[in-house]
Design an enzyme around this catalytic site. Structure first.
Site, PDB file in Angstrom:
ATOM      1  N   HIS A   2       0.904  -1.102   0.005  1.00  0.00           N
ATOM      2  CA  HIS A   2       0.052   0.043   0.043  1.00  0.00           C
ATOM      3  C   HIS A   2       0.901   1.392  -0.157  1.00  0.00           C
ATOM      4  O   HIS A   2       2.001   1.288   0.564  1.00  0.00           O
ATOM      5  CB  HIS A   2      -1.022  -0.059   1.352  1.00  0.00           C
ATOM      6  CG  HIS A   2      -2.056   1.065   1.276  1.00  0.00           C
ATOM      7  ND1 HIS A   2      -1.656   2.378   1.561  1.00  0.00           N
ATOM      8  CD2 HIS A   2      -3.212   0.838   1.087  1.00  0.00           C
ATOM      9  CE1 HIS A   2      -2.863   2.973   1.602  1.00  0.00           C
ATOM     10  NE2 HIS A   2      -3.739   2.113   1.309  1.00  0.00           N
ATOM     11  N   ASP A  30       2.690  -4.721   8.367  1.00  0.00           N
ATOM     12  CA  ASP A  30       1.430  -3.618   8.206  1.00  0.00           C
ATOM     13  C   ASP A  30       0.498  -4.668   8.255  1.00  0.00           C
ATOM     14  O   ASP A  30       0.256  -5.638   7.535  1.00  0.00           O
ATOM     15  CB  ASP A  30       1.643  -2.982   6.893  1.00  0.00           C
ATOM     16  CG  ASP A  30       0.396  -2.201   6.269  1.00  0.00           C
ATOM     17  OD1 ASP A  30      -0.569  -2.543   7.435  1.00  0.00           O
ATOM     18  OD2 ASP A  30       0.331  -1.856   5.359  1.00  0.00           O
ATOM     19  N   GLN A  81      -4.708  -5.027   7.029  1.00  0.00           N
ATOM     20  CA  GLN A  81      -5.576  -6.071   6.332  1.00  0.00           C
ATOM     21  C   GLN A  81      -5.668  -7.523   6.988  1.00  0.00           C
ATOM     22  O   GLN A  81      -6.549  -8.287   6.607  1.00  0.00           O
ATOM     23  CB  GLN A  81      -5.286  -6.010   4.948  1.00  0.00           C
ATOM     24  CG  GLN A  81      -5.532  -4.926   4.112  1.00  0.00           C
ATOM     25  CD  GLN A  81      -6.635  -4.395   3.844  1.00  0.00           C
ATOM     26  OE1 GLN A  81      -7.665  -5.092   4.035  1.00  0.00           O
ATOM     27  NE2 GLN A  81      -7.128  -3.028   3.810  1.00  0.00           N
ATOM     28  N   LYS A 108     -10.648  -0.786  10.173  1.00  0.00           N
ATOM     29  CA  LYS A 108     -10.751  -1.749   9.381  1.00  0.00           C
ATOM     30  C   LYS A 108     -11.119  -3.042  10.208  1.00  0.00           C
ATOM     31  O   LYS A 108     -11.503  -4.077   9.579  1.00  0.00           O
ATOM     32  CB  LYS A 108      -9.412  -2.063   8.856  1.00  0.00           C
ATOM     33  CG  LYS A 108      -9.193  -0.873   7.805  1.00  0.00           C
ATOM     34  CD  LYS A 108      -7.857  -1.399   7.001  1.00  0.00           C
ATOM     35  CE  LYS A 108      -7.403   0.022   6.150  1.00  0.00           C
ATOM     36  NZ  LYS A 108      -8.199   0.246   5.116  1.00  0.00           N
ATOM     37  N   CYS A 160      -4.629   2.525  -3.642  1.00  0.00           N
ATOM     38  CA  CYS A 160      -3.431   3.000  -3.257  1.00  0.00           C
ATOM     39  C   CYS A 160      -2.295   2.057  -3.069  1.00  0.00           C
ATOM     40  O   CYS A 160      -1.490   1.983  -2.497  1.00  0.00           O
ATOM     41  CB  CYS A 160      -3.673   3.326  -1.690  1.00  0.00           C
ATOM     42  SG  CYS A 160      -4.703   4.741  -1.145  1.00  0.00           S
TER      43      CYS A 160
END
Length: 415
Positions: A122, A199, A202, A225, A372
């Site tokens: 991203h 990261d 997600q 999220k 993104c």
């Protein structure tokens, strides 16, 4: 498994109509809807406990502080961190990565030093490092993708040099849904003496996280999220690393003693939390964690995999569709254990924006564009895709409505 019909009642927005049609919300990788318990918890705190946290001697301040710090402990439990001092509240994954990029490069890197990222990142895990490249002359090196949309770990091992200082990788691709083997990535990096930032924006809503098992040095996630409020996120960092990094911002809360000549800084994690925190949102995040753990992350993952496999199967009915997802040994995309909730696709030469616009008129909310992840789009040879992403409250009926709408709009756009 949980009762999906009972769960959906916790999300009143799912019962609304758009353009006179029942909403089918499949844009969960961008943000999830919020259950009533999260909204109620935040409203209750504003109505009954609202006061600035820390240092206040009055009752409301102490009560708000207790809720805020209880939220920090709840996050620690959720990701299985060793210490509460390793949990830093941020505005989201983006700020968490920027915090590491700025402080790590300032204190640990010199011109010519290198950071390794992946081809599926991203922008939030690309641009902060590019800013540091402009300021400090560091370099980015990129782990390529194999033809099956998984990372090429053999090439990854060859990317290390004596100038490699950090590896920063996404756990789950927000485009491909690929779940990266972060524990293996960390092991390889640590063999070269290099720390790793993960990261987890997600992955946090879809699967259990254990930072000690992964052994990552930093991890970032976003509340919005994972069914929590917007504007709140988390940076996990191993205590020894957070101790070595300088403050990210200056102001109240993060100081120990200030004189005109010198300032000393507060202990962890407050050294990185300048100013008044969003203590209402931290309470909302803790409530969201309670909610998803009550349902069970394993149950959520099983439900979402069922939806993803069914959606992929049904999408094959659409003539000319091309799905971008990790492939099986047969070379065909597969919804297996290394898939994380997002299905991106294009249909022939039809523009993704046109598909998304017409799906919206039929009540189906999907995401279109580059998500993104423009370097990944360049690698795929497309300007963008349509992305349907799933959450714990989606149903097989949602999938049927989505596919039926797609089958309706595709002939319209072809003609």
């Amino acid at each position: 498994m949980y009762d999906i019909h009972t769960v959906r009642k916790d999300f009143p927005i799912l019962s609304r109509e758009v353009y006179g049609r029942q909403l089918v919300y499949l844009d969960n990788a961008a943000t999830t809807q919020k259950p009533l318990c999260v909204l109620d918890a935040m409203r209750d705190e504003y109505l009954n406990v609202n006061a600035n946290v820390h240092r206040g001697v009055h009752y409301l301040s102490q009560q708000a502080t207790d809720l805020h710090e209880a939220a920090r402990e709840r996050v620690r439990q959720f990701i299985h961190a060793r210490k509460i001092e390793e949990i830093v509240f941020t505005r989201g994954t983006t700020e968490a990565i920027n915090l590491v990029a700025q402080t790590f490069c300032e204190s640990q890197m010199a011109e010519g030093d290198e950071v390794i990222v992946t081809a599926m990142e991203h922008h939030s895990n690309i641009v902060p490092w590019q800013l540091q490249a402009t300021k400090r002359g560091i370099r980015l090196r990129v782990i390529p993708l194999r033809d099956d949309f998984r990372l090429d770990l053999e090439t990854f091992e060859r990317l290390f040099t004596d100038r490699t200082r950090l590896v920063s990788v996404t756990h789950v691709s927000n485009v491909l849904g690929t779940v990266n083997p972060v524990a293996d990535i960390v092991r390889i990096a640590h063999e070269h003496g290099v720390p790793v930032l993960v990261d987890a924006a997600q992955s946090a809503p879809h699967q259990p996280l254990d930072v000690q098992a992964i052994d990552c040095d930093f991890l970032a996630l976003s509340g919005h999220k994972m069914y929590g409020p917007t504007g709140i996120g988390v940076l996990y960092g191993k205590e020894e690393w957070l101790d070595r990094l300088p403050p990210y911002q200056g102001g109240g809360e993060m100081i120990d003693r200030v004189t005109w000549e010198h300032t000393t800084f507060e202990r962890l994690p407050f050294k990185f939390e300048a100013g008044t925190p969003d203590y209402i949102a931290t309470h909302g995040l803790a409530t969201a964690i309670d909610y998803i753990e009550a349902l069970g992350l394993d149950a959520i993952a099983a439900h979402e995999h069922e939806l993803g496999a069914y959606a992929y199967q049904q999408l094959q009915q659409v003539d000319g569709i091309h799905v971008y997802a990790p492939a099986s040994d047969s070379g065909k995309p597969t919804i297996g254990a290394d898939w994380g909730g997002a299905l991106s696709f294009n249909v022939g030469n039809i523009h993704h924006l046109d598909i998304g616009t017409l799906l919206d008129r039929l009540g189906v909310a999907v995401r279109t564009g580059h998500h993104c992840a423009q370097p990944l789009m360049d690698l795929l040879g497309v300007q963008g895709t349509v992305r349907a992403s799933f959450a714990l409250y989606n149903t097989l009926d949602d999938v049927d409505a989505f596919v039926a709408a797609l089958q309706r709009v595709v002939p319209m756009l072809r003609s």
